[in-house]
Scaffold this motif. Structure first.
Motif, PDB file in Angstrom:
ATOM      1  N   VAL A   1       0.845  -1.199   0.000  1.00 25.51           N
ATOM      2  CA  VAL A   1       0.000   0.000   0.000  1.00 25.51           C
ATOM      3  C   VAL A   1       0.879   1.248   0.000  1.00 25.51           C
ATOM      4  CG1 VAL A   1      -1.680   1.317   1.355  1.00 25.51           C
ATOM      5  CG2 VAL A   1      -1.940  -1.155   1.112  1.00 25.51           C
ATOM      6  N   SER A   2       2.018   1.159   0.687  1.00 23.38           N
ATOM      7  CA  SER A   2       2.935   2.300   0.721  1.00 23.38           C
ATOM      8  C   SER A   2       3.483   2.595  -0.669  1.00 23.38           C
ATOM      9  CB  SER A   2       4.096   2.012   1.685  1.00 23.38           C
ATOM     10  OG  SER A   2       3.616   1.683   2.955  1.00 23.38           O
ATOM     11  N   PHE A   3       3.812   1.529  -1.431  1.00 22.20           N
ATOM     12  CA  PHE A   3       4.271   1.743  -2.805  1.00 22.20           C
ATOM     13  C   PHE A   3       3.214   2.508  -3.600  1.00 22.20           C
ATOM     14  CE2 PHE A   3       6.963  -2.416  -2.819  1.00 22.20           C
ATOM     15  CZ  PHE A   3       7.890  -1.790  -1.986  1.00 22.20           C
ATOM     16  N   PHE A   4       1.967   2.074  -3.451  1.00 20.18           N
ATOM     17  CA  PHE A   4       0.880   2.695  -4.206  1.00 20.18           C
ATOM     18  C   PHE A   4       0.711   4.162  -3.813  1.00 20.18           C
ATOM     19  CE2 PHE A   4      -3.622   3.691  -4.930  1.00 20.18           C
ATOM     20  CZ  PHE A   4      -3.739   3.356  -6.268  1.00 20.18           C
ATOM     21  N   ILE A   5       0.758   4.446  -2.509  1.00 24.32           N
ATOM     22  CA  ILE A   5       0.577   5.822  -2.052  1.00 24.32           C
ATOM     23  C   ILE A   5       1.740   6.694  -2.508  1.00 24.32           C
ATOM     24  CG2 ILE A   5       0.503   7.272   0.013  1.00 24.32           C
ATOM     25  CD1 ILE A   5      -1.150   5.115   1.354  1.00 24.32           C
ATOM     26  N   ILE A   6       2.967   6.166  -2.445  1.00 25.24           N
ATOM     27  CA  ILE A   6       4.122   6.936  -2.921  1.00 25.24           C
ATOM     28  C   ILE A   6       3.951   7.268  -4.397  1.00 25.24           C
ATOM     29  CG2 ILE A   6       6.601   6.815  -3.414  1.00 25.24           C
ATOM     30  CD1 ILE A   6       6.879   5.079  -0.887  1.00 25.24           C
ATOM     31  N   THR A   7       3.547   6.291  -5.195  1.00 25.95           N
ATOM     32  CA  THR A   7       3.367   6.512  -6.632  1.00 25.95           C
ATOM     33  C   THR A   7       2.266   7.526  -6.899  1.00 25.95           C
ATOM     34  OG1 THR A   7       4.064   4.241  -7.053  1.00 25.95           O
ATOM     35  CG2 THR A   7       2.939   5.378  -8.839  1.00 25.95           C
ATOM     36  N   ARG A   8       1.121   7.370  -6.229  1.00 25.11           N
ATOM     37  CA  ARG A   8       0.001   8.267  -6.472  1.00 25.11           C
ATOM     38  C   ARG A   8       0.318   9.689  -6.023  1.00 25.11           C
ATOM     39  NH1 ARG A   8      -1.591   7.807  -9.678  1.00 25.11           N
ATOM     40  NH2 ARG A   8      -3.512   8.992  -9.361  1.00 25.11           N
ATOM     41  N   ALA A   9       0.925   9.846  -4.829  1.00 17.87           N
ATOM     42  CA  ALA A   9       1.216  11.185  -4.330  1.00 17.87           C
ATOM     43  C   ALA A   9       2.234  11.903  -5.206  1.00 17.87           C
ATOM     44  CB  ALA A   9       1.734  11.098  -2.885  1.00 17.87           C
ATOM     45  N   THR A  10       3.227  11.173  -5.698  1.00 16.33           N
ATOM     46  CA  THR A  10       4.254  11.796  -6.538  1.00 16.33           C
ATOM     47  C   THR A  10       3.715  12.114  -7.922  1.00 16.33           C
ATOM     48  OG1 THR A  10       5.892  10.475  -5.343  1.00 16.33           O
ATOM     49  CG2 THR A  10       6.629  11.585  -7.336  1.00 16.33           C
ATOM     50  N   ALA A  11       2.891  11.222  -8.484  1.00 18.66           N
ATOM     51  CA  ALA A  11       2.346  11.440  -9.820  1.00 18.66           C
ATOM     52  C   ALA A  11       1.425  12.652  -9.861  1.00 18.66           C
ATOM     53  CB  ALA A  11       1.593  10.195 -10.291  1.00 18.66           C
ATOM     54  N   ALA A  12       0.826  13.004  -8.719  1.00 20.71           N
ATOM     55  CA  ALA A  12      -0.075  14.154  -8.695  1.00 20.71           C
ATOM     56  C   ALA A  12       0.666  15.463  -8.910  1.00 20.71           C
ATOM     57  CB  ALA A  12      -0.830  14.187  -7.360  1.00 20.71           C
TER      58      ALA A  12
END
Length: 443
Positions: free
Chosen positions: A35-46
């Protein structure tokens, strides 16, 4: 007394056997971790900026160190047996809250310190769970217990640095200075963690089951690759919208190049490295496990996250009906896509060199092709740029299928014979156990 009754009710902790494999609870834990990988990816992509990318890599490095410590504990104890799962659930809760608070960790200083403090408290709980389990695992092993106490200063120092990073920057009058101070403190956390791992050496550590250790790291890499596909699908607007013709080749390319990257590691390098770790003993085994898996898997996963961020924006551009199929990708999408794949390949080459002491010229060629293709791809339509990357990755796989045909056959034969022998031994033991005489030698 109460603690003893509690442990007796749940059952004793069970040590890892030399031929042990990953148990189901460890995979359950990893699904929370990803889940941390997903949140890191989503937060950075924004909001893809140089500073946001720095923050993503810092958070990933700190999280990865927690996972490395977790894997060290799992190399001593079965995480799914006895009282251990009860403590691990506490660690999972802390890890989940850590992940949920990540978007606020590097937010505006005016937002307050609630998010950063939650990250700090969660970090303390995760490390405390691992330390307590390792204390239990090293009873009767003075050398390993001494090694454990060498790591206590690292835990204390990094906790203090995170606490200061959560509270002090907001109190500084100059906001820019506060932001740089916060970044500097997080960099210091990463330096202390990874330098401590190197300086502590290999004495006192052990990797009881090479099979368990390699499978553990392979699974987390597979999960990271799978998460990248999810990020592209969610962030690239492929879900919940009518399917368009450009979206179809974009989806095909996304799966193809991710599958090619899986193949690059898991076709030959991963299985051969597992055999190499089995063959090593004592300090060389621990050093290889640390260098190749604990340290070199980090840039591989970082590369996965970077190319997922880039691929997400590229796919979003392709599926956007406003610009059409000839529209170029926006911002740093193409550089992130190509650079992420290059980092993944370079780290995998370093892994190959450390474990097998070999290098593949085909991979050096693929890296050169990616480096040469990057400036060209920036000026191409997004779909063509994604297709170029996919073509390079698939070509690498095709070349290695031909060049390494004989070594692949020999490796597959060796793995098959090993598994068949292991299965025969397990079947014989279980037959004797079923007959009530497990100590009787196989005849």
């Amino acid at each position: 007394m109460g603690g003893d009754r509690w442990r007796k009710g749940l059952g004793p902790a069970m040590p890892i056997a030399p031929a042990a494999r990953v148990d189901k609870f460890e995979i359950f834990f990893d699904l929370v971790f990803v889940v941390s990988f997903f949140i890191i990816t989503r937060a950075t992509a924004a909001n893809v900026t140089g500073r946001e990318l720095l923050h993503a890599m810092l958070v990933l490095a700190v999280l990865w160190w927690c996972w490395v410590v977790h894997s060290v504990v799992a190399s001593r104890l079965r995480l799914g047996e006895g009282f251990v799962p009860a403590l691990m659930v506490i660690g999972m809760i802390a890890l989940f809250t850590f992940a949920l608070a990540l978007p606020q960790t590097f937010g505006d200083l005016q937002q307050g310190s609630a998010g950063p403090m939650l990250v700090t408290v969660s970090y303390v709980v995760i490390r405390a769970v691992h330390l307590s389990l390792y204390v239990s695992a090293t009873r009767g092993d003075p050398a390993a217990r001494r090694k454990l106490w060498q790591f206590v200063p690292e835990v204390l120092i990094t906790t203090c640095l995170l606490l200061v990073a959560a509270l002090l920057p907001a109190r500084i009058a100059d906001p820019d200075l506060g932001l740089w101070l916060r970044d500097g403190l997080w960099i210091a956390v990463v330096v202390v963690q990874y330098a401590g791992g190197l300086l502590s050496g290999t004495k006192g550590w052990q990797v009881t089951s090479a099979e368990h250790w390699t499978e553990r790291y392979d699974l987390i890499l597979i999960i990271a690759l799978g998460e990248s596909v999810i990020s592209v699908g969610v962030g690239g607007n492929l879900i919940g919208k009518p399917v368009t013709w450009p979206a179809i080749p974009a989806a095909i390319f996304g799966i193809l190049f991710t599958a090619a990257l899986w193949w690059v590691h898991f076709d030959m390098i991963g299985p051969a490295a597992r055999i190499a770790l089995h063959a090593a003993e004592g300090h060389p085994r621990v050093a290889m496990a640390r260098d190749a898996y604990a340290y070199l898997y980090l840039p591989m996963i970082a590369g996965v996250i970077l190319f997922a961020i880039g691929a997400e924006e590229v796919v979003r551009t392709i599926t956007d009906p406003v610009g059409g199929v000839a529209e170029r990708a926006h911002g740093p999408a193409v550089p992130l896509l190509f650079t992420g794949v290059m980092i993944y390949l370079a780290a995998d080459m370093a892994f190959q060199l450390r474990t097998l002491k070999t290098l593949s010229w085909s991979r050096l060629g693929a890296l050169s092709a990616l480096a040469a293709g990057l400036p060209v791809a920036r000026h191409l339509p997004a779909l063509i740029a994604l297709g170029l990357l996919t073509a390079i990755c698939v070509a690498l796989v095709a070349v290695e299928l031909v060049m390494m045909a004989d070594p692949r056959t020999a490796l597959r034969r060796a793995v098959y014979e090993e598994k068949a022998s292991h299965e025969a031994g397990e079947a014989a033991f279980r037959a004797r156990w079923h007959d009530g005489d497990p100590d009787r030698p196989a005849g």
